[in-house]
Write a protein that holds these residues in place. Structure first.
Motif, PDB file in Angstrom:
ATOM      1  N   LEU A  12       2.544  12.962  -3.332  1.00 13.99           N
ATOM      2  CA  LEU A  12       1.577  12.778  -2.250  1.00 13.99           C
ATOM      3  C   LEU A  12       0.562  13.905  -2.241  1.00 13.99           C
ATOM      4  O   LEU A  12      -0.655  13.664  -2.145  1.00 13.99           O
ATOM      5  CB  LEU A  12       2.328  12.700  -0.918  1.00 13.99           C
ATOM      6  N   PRO A  39       8.678  10.405   2.146  1.00  8.91           N
ATOM      7  CA  PRO A  39       7.782   9.314   1.754  1.00  8.91           C
ATOM      8  C   PRO A  39       8.440   8.411   0.711  1.00  8.91           C
ATOM      9  O   PRO A  39       9.037   8.891  -0.256  1.00  8.91           O
ATOM     10  CB  PRO A  39       6.569  10.043   1.166  1.00  8.91           C
ATOM     11  N   HIS A  42       2.926   5.788  -0.909  1.00  9.14           N
ATOM     12  CA  HIS A  42       1.738   6.238  -0.195  1.00  9.14           C
ATOM     13  C   HIS A  42       0.486   5.689  -0.848  1.00  9.14           C
ATOM     14  O   HIS A  42       0.501   5.268  -2.013  1.00  9.14           O
ATOM     15  CB  HIS A  42       1.678   7.768  -0.140  1.00  9.14           C
ATOM     16  N   VAL A  61      -5.119   7.864   4.745  1.00  8.92           N
ATOM     17  CA  VAL A  61      -3.862   8.095   4.039  1.00  8.92           C
ATOM     18  C   VAL A  61      -2.774   7.263   4.713  1.00  8.92           C
ATOM     19  O   VAL A  61      -2.528   7.416   5.913  1.00  8.92           O
ATOM     20  CB  VAL A  61      -3.468   9.586   4.037  1.00  8.92           C
ATOM     21  N   VAL A  63       1.239   6.394   4.556  1.00  2.00           N
ATOM     22  CA  VAL A  63       2.508   6.865   4.014  1.00  2.00           C
ATOM     23  C   VAL A  63       3.626   6.002   4.607  1.00  2.00           C
ATOM     24  O   VAL A  63       3.735   5.873   5.828  1.00  2.00           O
ATOM     25  CB  VAL A  63       2.765   8.352   4.326  1.00  2.00           C
TER      26      VAL A  63
END
Length: 221
Positions: A12, A39, A42, A61, A63
């Protein structure tokens, strides 16, 4: 932190650094919103808009964790003409996976008459809905008669979505389209998985039910 969790976090952070949009700030905000969750997948999407006087960028973003979809959006704004004073505006939203209502994928393929299974999509649009909110797109209605000048009122479509992300090979690269597709698959799989049946609480010191039945039958004789 387990090795798999460390690897997921590193992946990430690498994508945030690759996007290059205040990567340290965005990474801190995203990880804070995760609340130490690991996560699973993502998606990092950077967009740039150019108007007459300025260039505007913003990043989204997404996730996915085992129980949450964390949505982070960051954009910046110049406070002076020289661009020396800049302010970043940040919003985060944590959505329980159980509340996600739909995951919609729309694809665009070039030359579909020559399609082969190995051909990638030119672009992909991911729409995720969870709040039940709806968007109404309206426009003038018409008819099939090109000479008709009557007023046919308006027509429209109702679209249910909370976030829409469009990724194209021309603007973002083919790998970005593949990444978006992989994220959508992970989200779809997790959000449509059957919920585990809750276990009945066990009382401390309680005897098994079968033993209780045998005991009662014994005393009834």
């Amino acid at each position: 932190m387990t090795p798999s969790a460390t690897s997921a976090r590193r992946s990430l952070d690498e994508d945030l650094n690759r996007a290059g949009f205040y990567p340290l700030l965005v990474a801190d905000v995203v990880h804070d919103a995760l609340d130490e969750r690991t996560p699973l997948s993502h998606l990092v999407h950077l967009e740039t808009h150019i108007d007459r006087n300025a260039v505007h960028r913003h990043i989204t973003v997404l996730v996915l964790t085992e129980d949450m979809l964390v949505v982070t959006h960051v954009d910046d704004q110049q406070l002076d003409e020289a661009g020396e004073q800049v302010m970043a505006q940040i919003s985060t939203e944590s959505v329980p996976v159980s509340q996600i209502r739909s995951v919609v994928l729309s694809y665009v393929y070039a030359q579909p008459q020559n399609y082969q299974p190995s051909d990638p999509a030119r672009e992909l649009t991911l729409s995720i809905a969870w709040s039940g909110g709806q968007r109404l797109d309206m426009g003038p209605a018409g008819c099939a008669d090109p000479q008709c000048d009557a007023d046919h009122g308006y027509t429209g479509t109702i679209v249910q979505d909370d976030i829409v992300i469009r990724v194209s090979a021309e603007a973002d690269g083919q790998q970005a389209v593949l990444n978006a597709k992989a994220f959508a698959r992970a989200l779809r799989k997790l959000s449509t998985a059957p919920a585990a049946a809750p276990r009945a609480p066990e009382l401390a010191g309680a005897r098994p039910r079968l033993a209780g039945r045998l005991t009662r039958s014994h005393h009834q004789r």
